[in-house]
Design an enzyme around this catalytic site. Structure first.
Site, PDB file in Angstrom:
ATOM      1  N   TYR A 173      32.149  36.456  34.390  1.00  0.00           N
ATOM      2  CA  TYR A 173      32.111  35.871  35.729  1.00  0.00           C
ATOM      3  C   TYR A 173      30.839  35.011  35.876  1.00  0.00           C
ATOM      4  CZ  TYR A 173      36.000  39.018  36.262  1.00  0.00           C
ATOM      5  OH  TYR A 173      37.197  39.647  36.072  1.00  0.00           O
ATOM      6  N   CYS A 206      44.920  53.505  28.125  1.00  0.00           N
ATOM      7  CA  CYS A 206      46.048  52.623  27.798  1.00  0.00           C
ATOM      8  C   CYS A 206      45.970  51.301  28.559  1.00  0.00           C
ATOM      9  CB  CYS A 206      47.369  53.320  28.122  1.00  0.00           C
ATOM     10  SG  CYS A 206      47.567  53.684  29.888  1.00  0.00           S
ATOM     11  N   CYS A 227      46.537  50.905  34.082  1.00  0.00           N
ATOM     12  CA  CYS A 227      45.920  50.791  35.420  1.00  0.00           C
ATOM     13  C   CYS A 227      45.503  49.350  35.669  1.00  0.00           C
ATOM     14  CB  CYS A 227      44.724  51.742  35.554  1.00  0.00           C
ATOM     15  SG  CYS A 227      43.530  51.652  34.207  1.00  0.00           S
TER      16      CYS A 227
HETATM   17  C1  LIG Z   1      41.195  49.062  36.574  1.00  0.00           C
HETATM   18  C2  LIG Z   1      39.800  48.596  36.242  1.00  0.00           C
HETATM   19  C3  LIG Z   1      39.069  47.865  37.169  1.00  0.00           C
HETATM   20  C4  LIG Z   1      37.762  47.452  36.878  1.00  0.00           C
HETATM   21  N1  LIG Z   1      37.029  46.781  37.817  1.00  0.00           N
HETATM   22  C5  LIG Z   1      35.735  46.440  37.544  1.00  0.00           C
HETATM   23  C6  LIG Z   1      34.911  45.832  38.531  1.00  0.00           C
HETATM   24  O1  LIG Z   1      35.310  45.633  39.675  1.00  0.00           O
HETATM   25  N2  LIG Z   1      33.642  45.502  38.173  1.00  0.00           N
HETATM   26  C7  LIG Z   1      33.131  45.765  36.923  1.00  0.00           C
HETATM   27  O2  LIG Z   1      31.969  45.482  36.653  1.00  0.00           O
HETATM   28  N3  LIG Z   1      33.885  46.373  35.990  1.00  0.00           N
HETATM   29  C8  LIG Z   1      35.155  46.714  36.272  1.00  0.00           C
HETATM   30  N4  LIG Z   1      35.890  47.386  35.333  1.00  0.00           N
HETATM   31  C9  LIG Z   1      35.242  47.769  34.056  1.00  0.00           C
HETATM   32  C10 LIG Z   1      34.666  49.180  34.157  1.00  0.00           C
HETATM   33  O3  LIG Z   1      33.664  49.272  35.137  1.00  0.00           O
HETATM   34  C11 LIG Z   1      34.092  49.635  32.797  1.00  0.00           C
HETATM   35  O4  LIG Z   1      33.017  48.775  32.477  1.00  0.00           O
HETATM   36  C12 LIG Z   1      35.111  49.637  31.670  1.00  0.00           C
HETATM   37  O5  LIG Z   1      36.385  50.033  32.125  1.00  0.00           O
HETATM   38  C13 LIG Z   1      34.700  50.598  30.548  1.00  0.00           C
HETATM   39  O6  LIG Z   1      34.537  51.907  31.021  1.00  0.00           O
HETATM   40  P1  LIG Z   1      35.649  53.065  30.838  1.00  0.00           P
HETATM   41  O7  LIG Z   1      35.956  53.151  29.376  1.00  0.00           O
HETATM   42  O8  LIG Z   1      34.999  54.305  31.384  1.00  0.00           O
HETATM   43  O9  LIG Z   1      36.851  52.662  31.614  1.00  0.00           O
HETATM   44  C14 LIG Z   1      37.195  47.784  35.613  1.00  0.00           C
HETATM   45  C15 LIG Z   1      37.958  48.527  34.705  1.00  0.00           C
HETATM   46  C16 LIG Z   1      39.231  48.935  35.000  1.00  0.00           C
HETATM   47  C17 LIG Z   1      39.991  49.752  33.995  1.00  0.00           C
END
Ligand SMILES: Cc1cc2nc3c(=O)[nH]c(=O)nc-3n(C[C@H](O)[C@H](O)[C@H](O)COP(=O)(O)O)c2cc1C
Length: 380
Positions: free
Chosen positions: A171, A347, A350
């Site tokens: 971004y 997966c 979501c």
């Molecule tokens: C459904 C979804 C929405 C996300 N929305 C954001 C967001 O709004 N801002 C952001 O910095 N990262 C966003 N992410 C990334 C997560 O904050 C995180 O960096 C990434 O999913 C890795 O972590 P995890 O393995 O615990 O999911 C999103 C991830 C998912 C799966």
């Protein structure tokens, strides 16, 4: 008690433990305003015991909006709804930071037919981006800086305990940092100091508007998902500079996305512990170089592994997104049994659902419930 559950702090923000719910867009806002389904979701998360919740992307300027169903902090009118959200989270005993966001060239909702998304530079060829956009003028850069500052001021008024700037995932701020998307010849491009000028000016405007005692965090993409992009050596240098500028904590993540999920911040195929914590090494290296707290995010699924990372001083916090979508109460489960296995299978349905304008939920859970119901039906 595990070190993960020990109370700690970021600047003067005290936290009941080292768990962070990483920023997660939920597709539930109504024209930028907070909705009841959001307060319900945040209430569940806070009651589930997490220390700090970071909201999903919240745009600070209409030109930086990416989704119709995203929250806004671009005007005073959004403050009352945001206040409800912060009260809900505080009632549940957690702290909350809002993620301040501008999509840059990824923006989607132009206010007029003539408006096209903004970026540091216009690239002649770009295999990673298809839609139209244009390079920002200097006055537009200053407008964005003030918008971040005003967003932060509104955040404090709305009761947020901190703000987090989104400088990752391709971004606007990530676009300015990456030498791939920032080809400017003026003071906003070129060497790394110039490519971080926007981050520095925003920090200063934010600080002026929120005061000295308010935590200002940043999620920074320290490596792009393709070889021609930002490399880790420069990303690490950027993280060091951000700490020097004054940011109070750094969450370490991905820069521009490459092709496929494997070159993004939400990697799939986390089948075993060796695939977890995919930014561990980056985080560890940065942690050695900075004297502000660092937050590790990305594929954290096993309690013992997170504990080891904190004990080894490789990170100060652990931040999770997808496991909390599946199980908002996962910390209670880990408190009772530290060998409990997170049910999230990474997966990314979501996320796919959000792209199809569904609201945030775990589709795997839906599938399992459907399967269980079918089995019961077949038995009877
Ligand atoms: C459904 C979804 C929405 C996300 N929305 C954001 C967001 O709004 N801002 C952001 O910095 N990262 C966003 N992410 C990334 C997560 O904050 C995180 O960096 C990434 O999913 C890795 O972590 P995890 O393995 O615990 O999911 C999103 C991830 C998912 C799966």
């Amino acid at each position: 008690m595990s070190i993960l559950f020990e109370p700690t702090s970021i600047m003067n923000m005290s936290l009941r433990n080292r768990f962070v719910r990483s920023a997660t867009y939920d597709g539930c806002a109504n024209d930028g305003y907070v909705t009841e389904s959001q307060t319900n979701l945040y209430s569940m998360l806070a009651k589930g015991g997490v220390g700090l919740i970071i909201t999903g992307i919240t745009y600070v300027h209409p030109a930086g909006q990416i989704s119709k169903f995203q929250n806004s902090i671009a005007g005073e009118e959004f403050i009352p709804g945001l206040k409800k959200l912060t009260h809900t989270v505080h009632d549940g005993g957690a702290k909350i930071a809002v993620q301040l966001f501008h999509a840059g060239r990824e923006a989607r909702f132009p206010r007029s037919r003539e408006e096209v998304p903004l970026a540091p530079s216009l690239l002649e060829t770009d295999p990673y981006h298809e839609r139209e956009y244009r390079a920002m003028r200097r006055d537009e850069i200053w407008e964005v800086i003030r918008a971040f500052g005003d967003g932060a001021r509104r955040a404090r008024e709305a009761g947020f305990d901190a703000v987090q700037l989104h400088a990752a995932h391709g971004y606007l701020l990530s676009q300015f940092l990456s030498p791939f998307t920032n080809r400017r010849q003026d003071e906003w491009g070129g060497n790394i100091g110039n490519r971080l000028r926007l981050h520095r000016e925003i920090y200063q405007d934010v600080r002026r508007k929120v005061g000295e005692d308010y935590p200002v965090l940043i999620k920074v993409g320290v490596q792009d998902g393709f070889p021609e992009g930002l490399g880790f050596n420069e990303g690490k240098q950027a993280a060091k500079l951000l700490a020097t500028i004054g940011y109070d904590a750094l969450e370490i993540s991905q820069g521009l996305r490459g092709l496929g999920y494997e070159n993004t911040e939400f990697k799939t195929n986390i089948h075993d512990i060796n695939h977890e914590a995919y930014y561990r090494q980056s985080c560890r290296e940065i942690k050695k170089e900075v004297d502000v707290p660092v937050i590790l995010v990305g594929g954290l699924r096993t309690f013992k592994l997170m504990e080891e990372i904190i004990q080894n001083n490789e990170s100060d916090f652990v931040s999770l997104s997808r496991p909390f979508i599946r199980e908002p109460d996962i910390l209670d489960k880990w408190k009772k049994d530290d060998s409990y296995k997170a049910r999230c299978i990474s997966c990314n349905r979501c996320f796919d659902g959000l792209l199809k304008r569904e609201t945030l939920r775990c589709f795997q859970e839906d599938r399992e419930k459907h399967r269980e119901a079918r089995d019961v039906h077949n038995k009877n």
